[in-house]
Design a protein around this motif. Structure first.
Motif, short mmCIF file in Angstrom:
data_model
loop_
_atom_site.label_atom_id
_atom_site.label_comp_id
_atom_site.label_asym_id
_atom_site.label_seq_id
_atom_site.Cartn_x
_atom_site.Cartn_y
_atom_site.Cartn_z
N VAL A 144 0.86 -1.18 0.00
CA VAL A 144 0.00 0.00 0.00
C VAL A 144 0.90 1.23 0.00
O VAL A 144 1.76 1.37 0.86
CB VAL A 144 -0.93 0.01 1.23
CG1 VAL A 144 -1.76 1.28 1.27
CG2 VAL A 144 -1.83 -1.21 1.24
N ASN A 193 -3.31 5.58 -0.33
CA ASN A 193 -3.48 4.16 0.02
C ASN A 193 -3.74 3.27 -1.18
O ASN A 193 -4.48 2.30 -1.09
CB ASN A 193 -4.56 3.98 1.08
CG ASN A 193 -4.16 4.57 2.40
OD1 ASN A 193 -2.99 4.61 2.75
ND2 ASN A 193 -5.14 5.05 3.15
N VAL A 214 -3.16 0.34 -3.65
CA VAL A 214 -2.55 -0.97 -3.53
C VAL A 214 -1.86 -1.32 -4.84
O VAL A 214 -2.40 -1.11 -5.93
CB VAL A 214 -3.61 -2.04 -3.19
CG1 VAL A 214 -2.98 -3.43 -3.12
CG2 VAL A 214 -4.30 -1.70 -1.87
N ALA A 242 0.28 -4.65 2.56
CA ALA A 242 -1.17 -4.64 2.57
C ALA A 242 -1.67 -5.57 3.66
O ALA A 242 -1.12 -6.65 3.85
CB ALA A 242 -1.71 -5.07 1.21
N ASP A 243 -2.70 -5.12 4.39
CA ASP A 243 -3.26 -6.00 5.41
C ASP A 243 -4.20 -7.01 4.75
O ASP A 243 -4.46 -6.91 3.54
CB ASP A 243 -3.94 -5.21 6.53
CG ASP A 243 -5.10 -4.36 6.07
OD1 ASP A 243 -5.77 -4.73 5.09
OD2 ASP A 243 -5.37 -3.34 6.72
N GLU A 250 -7.12 -5.67 2.62
CA GLU A 250 -6.65 -4.98 1.41
C GLU A 250 -6.19 -5.98 0.36
O GLU A 250 -6.44 -5.78 -0.83
CB GLU A 250 -5.52 -4.01 1.77
CG GLU A 250 -5.99 -2.82 2.59
CD GLU A 250 -4.85 -2.04 3.21
OE1 GLU A 250 -4.99 -0.81 3.32
OE2 GLU A 250 -3.82 -2.64 3.58
N ARG A 251 -5.54 -7.05 0.79
CA ARG A 251 -5.13 -8.09 -0.17
C ARG A 251 -6.35 -8.76 -0.78
O ARG A 251 -6.40 -8.99 -2.00
CB ARG A 251 -4.24 -9.13 0.53
CG ARG A 251 -2.85 -8.63 0.82
CD ARG A 251 -1.89 -9.76 1.20
NE ARG A 251 -2.34 -10.54 2.33
CZ ARG A 251 -2.04 -10.27 3.60
NH1 ARG A 251 -1.29 -9.23 3.88
NH2 ARG A 251 -2.48 -11.05 4.57
N ARG A 295 -9.40 -7.53 -1.18
CA ARG A 295 -10.06 -6.58 -2.10
C ARG A 295 -9.29 -6.49 -3.42
O ARG A 295 -9.89 -6.46 -4.49
CB ARG A 295 -10.16 -5.20 -1.47
CG ARG A 295 -11.19 -5.11 -0.40
CD ARG A 295 -11.24 -3.71 0.18
NE ARG A 295 -12.20 -3.66 1.27
CZ ARG A 295 -12.04 -2.95 2.36
NH1 ARG A 295 -10.94 -2.21 2.54
NH2 ARG A 295 -12.96 -2.94 3.30
N ALA A 296 -7.96 -6.43 -3.34
CA ALA A 296 -7.14 -6.33 -4.55
C ALA A 296 -7.26 -7.60 -5.40
O ALA A 296 -7.39 -7.52 -6.62
CB ALA A 296 -5.69 -6.08 -4.17
#
Length: 86
Positions: free
Chosen positions: A24, A30, A32, A64-65, A68-69, A71-72
């Motif tokens: 990120v 933020n 990614v 990335a938490d 976030e991973r 979502r990506a």
């Protein structure tokens, strides 16, 4: 495994993530991106769903938490299903 780079000026060594690690960039709102490699003193990141790489200062980048991973990865799968990503 992460490699360790020893800066020539004697500062603390910076841990460099493996290529493909999701990061990120807090300096870009933020965003990614996948870590692609080193570009001089900067880290090269690539948008998860494709696009042009950008360079980020390592101190403005974090791992990335889990959410976030997720979502990506979901965004990449959706883009692939639409034919936007190979």
């Amino acid at each position: 495994m992460s490699a360790q780079i020893v800066p020539p000026d004697g500062q603390e060594p910076a841990l460099v993530p493996d290529p493909g690690t999701l990061m990120v960039d807090i300096g870009r709102g933020n965003q990614v991106g996948e870590f692609r490699g080193l570009a001089g003193p900067y880290w090269s990141l690539r948008p998860v769903c494709g696009g042009q790489e950008w360079e980020a200062e390592p101190e403005h980048v974090r791992l990335a938490d889990p959410i976030e991973r997720l979502r990506a990865q979901n965004a990449r799968c959706n883009a692939r299903s639409r034919g936007e990503v190979l």
